[in-house]
Motif scaffolding. Structure first.
Motif, mmCIF file in Angstrom:
data_model
loop_
_atom_site.group_PDB
_atom_site.id
_atom_site.type_symbol
_atom_site.label_atom_id
_atom_site.label_comp_id
_atom_site.label_asym_id
_atom_site.label_seq_id
_atom_site.Cartn_x
_atom_site.Cartn_y
_atom_site.Cartn_z
ATOM 1 N N ASP A 61 29.681 -30.483 -46.004
ATOM 2 C CA ASP A 61 30.801 -30.535 -45.059
ATOM 3 C C ASP A 61 32.144 -30.542 -45.774
ATOM 4 O OD1 ASP A 61 29.144 -32.720 -42.629
ATOM 5 O OD2 ASP A 61 29.085 -30.537 -42.904
ATOM 6 N N SER A 62 32.190 -31.134 -46.954
ATOM 7 C CA SER A 62 33.455 -31.270 -47.674
ATOM 8 C C SER A 62 34.013 -29.944 -48.159
ATOM 9 C CB SER A 62 33.278 -32.217 -48.867
ATOM 10 O OG SER A 62 32.272 -31.730 -49.738
ATOM 11 N N VAL A 63 33.182 -28.910 -48.231
ATOM 12 C CA VAL A 63 33.654 -27.623 -48.736
ATOM 13 C C VAL A 63 33.534 -26.506 -47.714
ATOM 14 C CG1 VAL A 63 32.976 -28.312 -51.062
ATOM 15 C CG2 VAL A 63 31.446 -26.833 -49.723
ATOM 16 N N LYS A 64 32.936 -26.807 -46.577
ATOM 17 C CA LYS A 64 32.711 -25.787 -45.561
ATOM 18 C C LYS A 64 34.045 -25.180 -45.119
ATOM 19 C CE LYS A 64 29.243 -26.956 -43.168
ATOM 20 N NZ LYS A 64 28.349 -27.631 -42.190
ATOM 21 N N GLY A 65 34.079 -23.847 -45.068
ATOM 22 C CA GLY A 65 35.294 -23.150 -44.690
ATOM 23 C C GLY A 65 36.224 -22.851 -45.854
ATOM 24 N N ARG A 66 35.974 -23.466 -46.991
ATOM 25 C CA ARG A 66 36.822 -23.221 -48.169
ATOM 26 C C ARG A 66 36.041 -22.547 -49.299
ATOM 27 N NH1 ARG A 66 38.704 -27.366 -51.029
ATOM 28 N NH2 ARG A 66 37.001 -28.793 -50.466
ATOM 29 N N PHE A 67 34.774 -22.853 -49.410
ATOM 30 C CA PHE A 67 33.934 -22.301 -50.476
ATOM 31 C C PHE A 67 32.954 -21.295 -49.888
ATOM 32 C CE2 PHE A 67 33.989 -26.121 -53.657
ATOM 33 C CZ PHE A 67 35.371 -26.140 -53.593
ATOM 34 N N THR A 68 32.663 -20.264 -50.672
ATOM 35 C CA THR A 68 31.683 -19.251 -50.262
ATOM 36 C C THR A 68 30.739 -18.971 -51.415
ATOM 37 O OG1 THR A 68 33.288 -18.221 -48.777
ATOM 38 C CG2 THR A 68 31.349 -16.927 -49.371
ATOM 39 N N ILE A 69 29.462 -19.054 -51.147
ATOM 40 C CA ILE A 69 28.461 -18.750 -52.159
ATOM 41 C C ILE A 69 27.861 -17.381 -51.860
ATOM 42 C CG2 ILE A 69 26.591 -19.922 -50.911
ATOM 43 C CD1 ILE A 69 25.565 -20.887 -53.631
ATOM 44 N N SER A 70 27.649 -16.611 -52.917
ATOM 45 C CA SER A 70 27.047 -15.288 -52.770
ATOM 46 C C SER A 70 26.194 -15.006 -54.004
ATOM 47 C CB SER A 70 28.124 -14.212 -52.603
ATOM 48 O OG SER A 70 28.973 -14.167 -53.742
ATOM 49 N N ARG A 71 25.413 -13.948 -53.921
ATOM 50 C CA ARG A 71 24.581 -13.602 -55.061
ATOM 51 C C ARG A 71 24.433 -12.104 -55.156
ATOM 52 N NH1 ARG A 71 19.071 -16.504 -54.310
ATOM 53 N NH2 ARG A 71 18.460 -15.278 -56.151
ATOM 54 N N ASP A 72 24.195 -11.643 -56.377
ATOM 55 C CA ASP A 72 23.926 -10.237 -56.639
ATOM 56 C C ASP A 72 22.630 -10.214 -57.442
ATOM 57 O OD1 ASP A 72 23.763 -7.635 -57.568
ATOM 58 O OD2 ASP A 72 25.915 -7.448 -57.902
ATOM 59 N N ASN A 73 21.531 -9.938 -56.769
ATOM 60 C CA ASN A 73 20.237 -9.965 -57.447
ATOM 61 C C ASN A 73 20.103 -8.871 -58.502
ATOM 62 O OD1 ASN A 73 19.399 -12.234 -56.067
ATOM 63 N ND2 ASN A 73 18.213 -11.109 -54.543
ATOM 64 N N ALA A 74 20.831 -7.766 -58.324
ATOM 65 C CA ALA A 74 20.789 -6.695 -59.325
ATOM 66 C C ALA A 74 21.414 -7.159 -60.638
ATOM 67 C CB ALA A 74 21.502 -5.463 -58.808
ATOM 68 N N LYS A 75 22.363 -8.090 -60.544
ATOM 69 C CA LYS A 75 23.043 -8.609 -61.736
ATOM 70 C C LYS A 75 22.531 -9.985 -62.134
ATOM 71 C CE LYS A 75 27.357 -6.097 -60.954
ATOM 72 N NZ LYS A 75 28.829 -6.209 -60.767
ATOM 73 N N ASN A 76 21.532 -10.490 -61.405
ATOM 74 C CA ASN A 76 21.008 -11.837 -61.686
ATOM 75 C C ASN A 76 22.119 -12.877 -61.728
ATOM 76 O OD1 ASN A 76 18.468 -10.765 -61.815
ATOM 77 N ND2 ASN A 76 18.050 -11.372 -63.916
ATOM 78 N N THR A 77 23.027 -12.803 -60.787
ATOM 79 C CA THR A 77 24.192 -13.676 -60.804
ATOM 80 C C THR A 77 24.453 -14.255 -59.421
ATOM 81 O OG1 THR A 77 25.170 -12.380 -62.597
ATOM 82 C CG2 THR A 77 26.639 -13.845 -61.385
ATOM 83 N N VAL A 78 24.825 -15.527 -59.396
ATOM 84 C CA VAL A 78 25.257 -16.169 -58.177
ATOM 85 C C VAL A 78 26.694 -16.628 -58.372
ATOM 86 C CG1 VAL A 78 24.351 -18.433 -58.869
ATOM 87 C CG2 VAL A 78 24.678 -17.924 -56.451
ATOM 88 N N TYR A 79 27.478 -16.575 -57.316
ATOM 89 C CA TYR A 79 28.902 -16.868 -57.392
ATOM 90 C C TYR A 79 29.269 -18.012 -56.452
ATOM 91 C CZ TYR A 79 28.803 -12.146 -59.310
ATOM 92 O OH TYR A 79 28.496 -11.036 -60.043
ATOM 93 N N LEU A 80 30.330 -18.705 -56.799
ATOM 94 C CA LEU A 80 30.914 -19.690 -55.901
ATOM 95 C C LEU A 80 32.411 -19.429 -55.855
ATOM 96 C CD1 LEU A 80 30.410 -22.210 -54.127
ATOM 97 C CD2 LEU A 80 31.066 -23.592 -56.113
ATOM 98 N N GLN A 81 32.862 -18.849 -54.756
ATOM 99 C CA GLN A 81 34.285 -18.607 -54.546
ATOM 100 C C GLN A 81 34.882 -19.858 -53.924
ATOM 101 O OE1 GLN A 81 36.258 -15.870 -55.330
ATOM 102 N NE2 GLN A 81 37.930 -17.221 -54.687
ATOM 103 N N MET A 82 35.861 -20.429 -54.587
ATOM 104 C CA MET A 82 36.465 -21.673 -54.141
ATOM 105 C C MET A 82 37.925 -21.411 -53.806
ATOM 106 S SD MET A 82 34.770 -24.338 -56.879
ATOM 107 C CE MET A 82 35.667 -23.649 -58.257
ATOM 108 N N ASN A 83 38.275 -21.585 -52.555
ATOM 109 C CA ASN A 83 39.644 -21.391 -52.085
ATOM 110 C C ASN A 83 40.214 -22.709 -51.581
ATOM 111 O OD1 ASN A 83 39.353 -18.602 -52.579
ATOM 112 N ND2 ASN A 83 38.566 -18.248 -50.517
ATOM 113 N N SER A 84 41.528 -22.735 -51.439
ATOM 114 C CA SER A 84 42.210 -23.929 -50.929
ATOM 115 C C SER A 84 41.737 -25.180 -51.656
ATOM 116 C CB SER A 84 41.955 -24.071 -49.421
ATOM 117 O OG SER A 84 42.393 -22.924 -48.720
ATOM 118 N N LEU A 85 41.725 -25.110 -52.961
ATOM 119 C CA LEU A 85 41.203 -26.210 -53.759
ATOM 120 C C LEU A 85 42.067 -27.458 -53.626
ATOM 121 C CD1 LEU A 85 40.061 -24.161 -56.834
ATOM 122 C CD2 LEU A 85 38.613 -25.752 -55.572
ATOM 123 N N LYS A 86 41.398 -28.594 -53.671
ATOM 124 C CA LYS A 86 42.052 -29.888 -53.549
ATOM 125 C C LYS A 86 41.774 -30.710 -54.813
ATOM 126 C CE LYS A 86 40.907 -29.910 -48.605
ATOM 127 N NZ LYS A 86 40.213 -30.654 -47.523
#
Length: 121
Positions: A61-86
């Motif tokens: 709940d503390s990051v909902k709406g500000r953080f986005t997790i995604s992945r690219d299986n072709a690149k074997n990579t997962v990402y965490l986009q963090m916006n509006s950081l506090k």
């Protein structure tokens, strides 16, 4: 599965950062992936997770709406986009992997080394 996190750094409040977690191992695409964080003097806490085919994402709940997790299986990579950081987002961030979302959130099978995120006020 071996995990290598990167992308941490110092950012001002309101800014953004993107963390990456590169995985090695042929079974990466079958694992749920996620991020946890540990602030100084606090216990490690769940941040977010994504299932193996990107069909579902889950956030604290503390990051909902500000953080986005995604992945690219072709690149074997997962990402965490963090916006509006506090300032309270300051922590060491760890990526993790597990065979299911439930296992990932309760007891990941694999951990990466942490990457430090510092948010200044």
């Amino acid at each position: 599965v071996q995990l290598q996190a990167s992308g941490g750094g110092l950012v001002q409040a309101g800014g953004s950062l993107r963390l990456s977690c590169a995985a090695s191992g042929r079974t990466f695409s079958s694992y749920a992936m996620g991020w946890f964080r540990q602030a100084p003097g606090k216990e490690r806490e769940f941040v977010g997770a994504i299932n193996w085919n990107s069909g579902g994402t889950y956030y604290a709940d503390s990051v909902k709406g500000r953080f986005t997790i995604s992945r690219d299986n072709a690149k074997n990579t997962v990402y965490l986009q963090m916006n509006s950081l506090k300032p309270e987002d300051t922590a060491v961030y760890y990526c993790a992997a597990g065979p299911t979302i439930l296992v990932l959130t309760t007891g990941p099978h694999y951990w990466g080394q942490g990457t430090l995120v510092t948010v200044s006020s």
